[in-house]
Motif scaffolding. Structure first.
Motif, PDB file in Angstrom:
ATOM      1  N   ALA A 346      36.703  45.303  45.904  1.00  0.00           N
ATOM      2  CA  ALA A 346      36.535  45.725  47.297  1.00  0.00           C
ATOM      3  C   ALA A 346      37.807  45.408  48.067  1.00  0.00           C
ATOM      4  N   VAL A 396      33.532  43.163  52.747  1.00  0.00           N
ATOM      5  CA  VAL A 396      34.141  42.803  51.461  1.00  0.00           C
ATOM      6  C   VAL A 396      33.523  41.501  50.951  1.00  0.00           C
ATOM      7  N   CYS A 405      30.295  43.907  43.934  1.00  0.00           N
ATOM      8  CA  CYS A 405      31.715  43.997  43.615  1.00  0.00           C
ATOM      9  C   CYS A 405      32.117  42.698  42.930  1.00  0.00           C
ATOM     10  N   GLY A 408      37.473  40.938  45.428  1.00  0.00           N
ATOM     11  CA  GLY A 408      37.738  41.464  46.756  1.00  0.00           C
ATOM     12  C   GLY A 408      39.077  40.998  47.289  1.00  0.00           C
TER      13      GLY A 408
END
Length: 549
Positions: A346, A396, A405, A408
């Motif tokens: 991210a 994020v 995710c 990040g």
């Protein structure tokens, strides 16, 4: 008066149909596993006296416990943990009972969670406690039972990580640091914040203890982590090497039993006051945080007037059920995106995005899709099997924390303000600026007796800063141009991110205190770091080489 009769409190939810079925299957399976190992069920009250959790060891922060007052004015707590009440019960109701005592439980715990972080305040836990044994065999029994428990719930892709809290405790005892410094060092090791840890340990020059502490969060993996640790610890302290030898023995014992889904992490130092030696956590691929946590806690019973060795673990049944439901849906992830084995990163949209994309290009990654993205928010770097998500800074952190995710890129300003549970592994060296206190030019901010007003987009940062100075202020959150607040006499000063200071000058403000430097950081989901170690370390290595030039 507004009535809250159709919704559940924050951090709680109703469970329906498939979720209930998944939980029931897991609890029945775990119950069968534990009973098959000779463990007997116990249940402790959902409400305990607060004193049970308020010992000098400070196992649970005050602000994480739900509190009540009984009819006599005594302070009560909704059970935030199962092990401590079981220790209380064992020390009182089972005093003098033949040892060892094997107990298991299945009950809910209640913990206050940060607002709007998507974490449950009501958690179904199942676990075991083995009281009265302190042998190698008892530690192996607990670990093998934990691994069997995950396997019995149809979990194939899991990892158990081992650590030894005694290594960290011995090093911290030898470090001549203040309690505040030790608390900071602990949090930096937990988050694998290599840069921050290196910075604070610079205050201890020519100190081998500090050098070893710097290495702790980097020492994780398989047998190679143990070998590297032996080289680093050699000649430092015989007791440290004894602890390392015990960890090696445990690791080898599991391998000999064909239990090879295990790794080592010397940076595993969770709840240092709670545990005494061996500690461990368990992860599954579909959940971004540990689903199993445990270890040896030989000192806990002293809080209840007994001296008994003990070890155990707890499993988050809610997380395990949720993870298995996700795995059952093979066509789609919980975030709605196609299922993928790629590393998912991210990026904070805007300047940080442009900087990291430029860095990737210089490294040699194919960034064509990122440069020709149009309005797409989910893209790929095809030559590196990497998916890229473009998001706002705070999002994020949310995506990485929840595991949708793996990695990040976000500013340290957002990390400090938002908090979260993840590893902060690299200072990327761009996006540099600083938090600062600015006031109207020529004004004397610290004069007078009135409580000062501070306008800011970062209320947590501002409040913490003035608390550290012992100064009482009123913080006002501003979403837009914070420089307007002093001009409109809403505030006496502002706390904001400053890069060049031009905007401040043009609005008649000047910096009187610099609070801290910030820059872009690489953060990693905790479970991803364990389950996708090779791929994530390759990404980190590529970036590190570029940073070093």
């Amino acid at each position: 008066m507004k009535k809250y009769d159709r919704i559940t409190p924050e951090g709680t939810r109703d469970l329906l149909f498939r979720e209930c079925e998944a939980q029931r299957k897991i609890t029945e399976t775990l119950r069968s596993t534990f009973e098959g190992k000779g463990y007997h069920e116990v249940i402790t009250p959902g409400i305990e006296f607060y004193d049970v959790f308020s010992s000098n060891s400070r196992y649970f922060p005050q602000d994480s416990i739900y509190k009540l007052i009984d009819h006599k004015g005594r302070l009560l707590a909704m059970r935030p943990d199962s092990t401590i009440p079981i220790a209380r019960m064992t020390a009182t109701k089972l005093k003098g009972h033949a040892l060892p005592i094997r107990l298991f439980y299945g009950q809910r715990v209640y913990r206050q969670q940060p607002e709007l972080r998507g974490r449950s305040s009501e958690i179904m836990q199942m676990g075991i406690e083995l009281v009265g044994l302190s042998s190698y065999e008892s530690d192996i029994e607990i670990l093998t039972t934990g691994m069997e428990a995950l396997s019995s719930c149809c979990v194939d892709d899991y990892r158990i990580e081992l650590g030894h809290i005694g290594i960290y405790k011995l090093l911290m005892e030898n470090l001549k640091a203040t309690p505040e410094q030790k608390e900071t060092i602990h949090s930096l090791i937990v988050s694998k914040n290599y840069a921050g840890l290196s910075d604070i340990l610079e205050d201890f020059p020519e100190n081998r203890t500090g050098e070893l502490l710097k290495e702790l969060p980097k020492l994780f993996g398989g047998k190679e982590a143990l070998e590297k640790a032996r080289g680093l610890f050699d000649g430092y302290d015989g007791e440290l090497l004894d602890m390392l030898s015990y960890l090696e023995r445990i690791f080898q014992g599991l391998m000999e039993r064909n239990l090879d889904k295990v790794m080592i992490d010397f940076g595993l130092v969770h709840q240092a006051d709670y545990y005494s030696s061996l500690i461990f956590k368990g992860y599954i691929s579909s959940v971004g945080e540990p689903v199993l946590s445990g270890g040896r806690y030989d000192e806990l019973f002293k809080d209840f007037g007994e001296s008994l060795p003990a070890t155990g673990f707890g499993i988050n049944v809610d997380q395990l059920a949720s993870g298995l439901l996700k795995e059952g849906n093979t066509s789609e992830r919980s975030d709605g995106a196609p299922q993928s084995e790629n590393i998912r990163i991210a990026l904070t949209k805007g300047r940080l995005e442009n900087s990291i994309v430029g860095m990737f290009e210089e490294i040699g990654y194919d960034c064509t899709n990122l440069k020709e993205k149009g309005r797409k928010l989910l893209l790929s770097i095809p030559d590196k099997n990497m998916d890229v998500v473009l998001a706002k800074a705070a999002d994020v952190i949310t995506y990485v924390e929840h595991g949708v995710c793996d990695v990040g890129v976000v500013g340290k300003d957002t990390i400090v303000e938002s908090g979260g549970t993840f590893y902060e592994v690299l200072d990327l060296g761009f996006g540099k600026c600083k938090f600062a206190l600015a006031v109207p030019k020529g004004s004397d901010f610290y004069s007078g007796y009135s409580t000062k007003r501070i306008a800011t987009k970062y209320p947590k940062v501002a409040s913490s800063y003035f608390e550290s100075k012992g100064m009482d202020v009123e913080v006002i959150k501003i979403e837009g141009s914070v420089e307007l607040a002093p001009l409109l006499s809403l505030a006496d000063g502002i706390v904001d991110i400053v890069e060049t200071g031009t905007t401040l000058k043009e609005n008649g403000l000047e910096v009187i205190e610099e609070i801290r430097n910030v820059s872009a950081r690489l953060i990693v989901n905790i479970a991803s770091m364990k389950l996708k170690k090779t791929e994530i370390e390759a990404l980190i290595s590529d970036i590190q080489e570029k940073i070093r030039g």
